[in-house]
Design a protein around this motif. Structure first.
Motif, short mmCIF file in Angstrom:
data_model
loop_
_atom_site.label_atom_id
_atom_site.label_comp_id
_atom_site.label_asym_id
_atom_site.label_seq_id
_atom_site.Cartn_x
_atom_site.Cartn_y
_atom_site.Cartn_z
N THR A 112 0.72 -1.25 -0.01
CA THR A 112 -0.18 -0.11 0.04
C THR A 112 1.06 1.41 0.16
N LYS A 138 -4.09 5.88 3.28
CA LYS A 138 -3.77 5.01 2.54
C LYS A 138 -3.82 3.57 3.33
N VAL A 139 -3.09 3.55 4.36
CA VAL A 139 -3.05 2.21 4.96
C VAL A 139 -4.37 1.76 5.61
N ALA A 173 -6.70 0.57 3.09
CA ALA A 173 -6.26 -0.88 2.75
C ALA A 173 -7.06 -1.80 3.79
#
Length: 306
Positions: free
Chosen positions: A233, A267-268, A271
């Motif tokens: 990611t 972003k993490v 995900a």
């Protein structure tokens, strides 16, 4: 010769608490234990374990520490560490303290997972990297609650710094060719070779800690898959062994993945939400511009384990 040991005093069982009151947690922290985190692990790892039970009876002076200590062997190497093995130990911890009226137990397990990682470009070039891992387990209301956490090092390049550096390079280009109406491709390429790094953006080693909830009946922890998810990611995990081609590929990845600390955390978390019902992310950029760090945190957890 009489080999029988003399009776020893048992203060914890025979003396009442001087100040009668309940205690949320009592136990031990930092217990050394060998663990085998997966069936394909070629060797056991040195882990640190915290083991605790509640003490709701205000009159009980103390719990039985040795009982908890000995129970940890049931999840030690060479057997594989699984959610089921942890659940068995938690239930046994509560049962071993029935005389203390205990109904809850928890374990905190910490170790570093060692993995071999391939270079980005160079064939057959590998290096070793460790990933801190935490497992928190709580037995409460006759069910187990599990959390798995991993920490991943990566590189982050500041988007603002990149934009500022591009502006400086552009100004330098315009100044150097101010007298020319046209610039040939050959001259432009030669100028870039000399001056493209007239200003460079700042980047730094960074840390992403991801924590996810797991079902109590999960078959295994699948730690490597969680690490891979975070690294893929972010796209810029730190490298181990590199040659020039690998270093160039890493520079290209950094340029294609500019990120603030806020970008990395979002972003993490995005995900993780696609795979886990609850998760938390703690991101830290060890700034090269400042003497302090930048951080971002986000969590979808309900009240945390324990």
């Amino acid at each position: 010769m009489n080999s029988r040991l003399p009776a020893l005093p048992d203060v914890a069982s025979n003396e009442p608490a001087a100040i009668p009151s309940r205690l949320d947690w009592v136990g031990m922290q930092g217990i050394d234990l060998p663990l085998r985190p997966a069936a394909d692990s070629p060797f056991s790892l040195a882990a640190s374990v915290d083991a605790e039970v509640d003490l709701p009876d205000p009159a009980i002076k103390g719990i039985h520490m040795s009982r908890l200590y000995r129970l940890l062997d049931h999840m030690a190497a060479p057997q594989v560490l699984t959610p089921a093995a942890i659940g068995d130990v938690l239930r046994a911890m509560v049962a071993s303290h029935a005389d203390c009226q205990s109904s809850r137990a928890r374990l905190a397990i910490r170790f570093a997972l060692l993995r071999q990682r391939a270079a980005l470009i160079t064939p057959e070039l590998h290096g070793w990297k460790t990933y801190p891992v935490t497992i928190n387990a709580l037995w409460q209301d006759d069910q187990m609650h599990l959390q798995l956490g991993v920490a991943v090092l990566y590189s982050s390049t500041c988007p603002c710094s990149a934009a500022l550096a591009r502006q400086v390079v552009q100004e330098k280009f315009n100044a150097d060719f101010a007298a020319q109406q046209q610039v040939s491709r050959q001259d432009a390429a030669a100028w870039l070779d000399r001056h493209a790094t007239f200003a460079t953006p700042h980047s730094q080693r960074s840390l992403a800690e991801a924590q996810v909830s797991l079902a109590g009946d999960a078959l295994n922890f699948d730690i490597v898959s969680l690490i891979d998810l975070v690294e893929n990611t972010l796209a810029t995990p730190v490298q181990t062994a590199v040659k020039r081609a690998d270093e160039q590929a890493f520079a290209r990845l950094n340029g294609a993945n500019l990120m603030y600390v806020e970008d990395a955390a979002r972003k993490v978390q995005h995900a993780l939400q696609a795979h886990f019902p609850q998760s938390a992310v703690n991101v830290r950029h060890l700034e090269s511009l400042h003497p302090h760090d930048a951080i971002a945190q986000v969590s979808s957890f309900k009240p945390s384990v324990g």
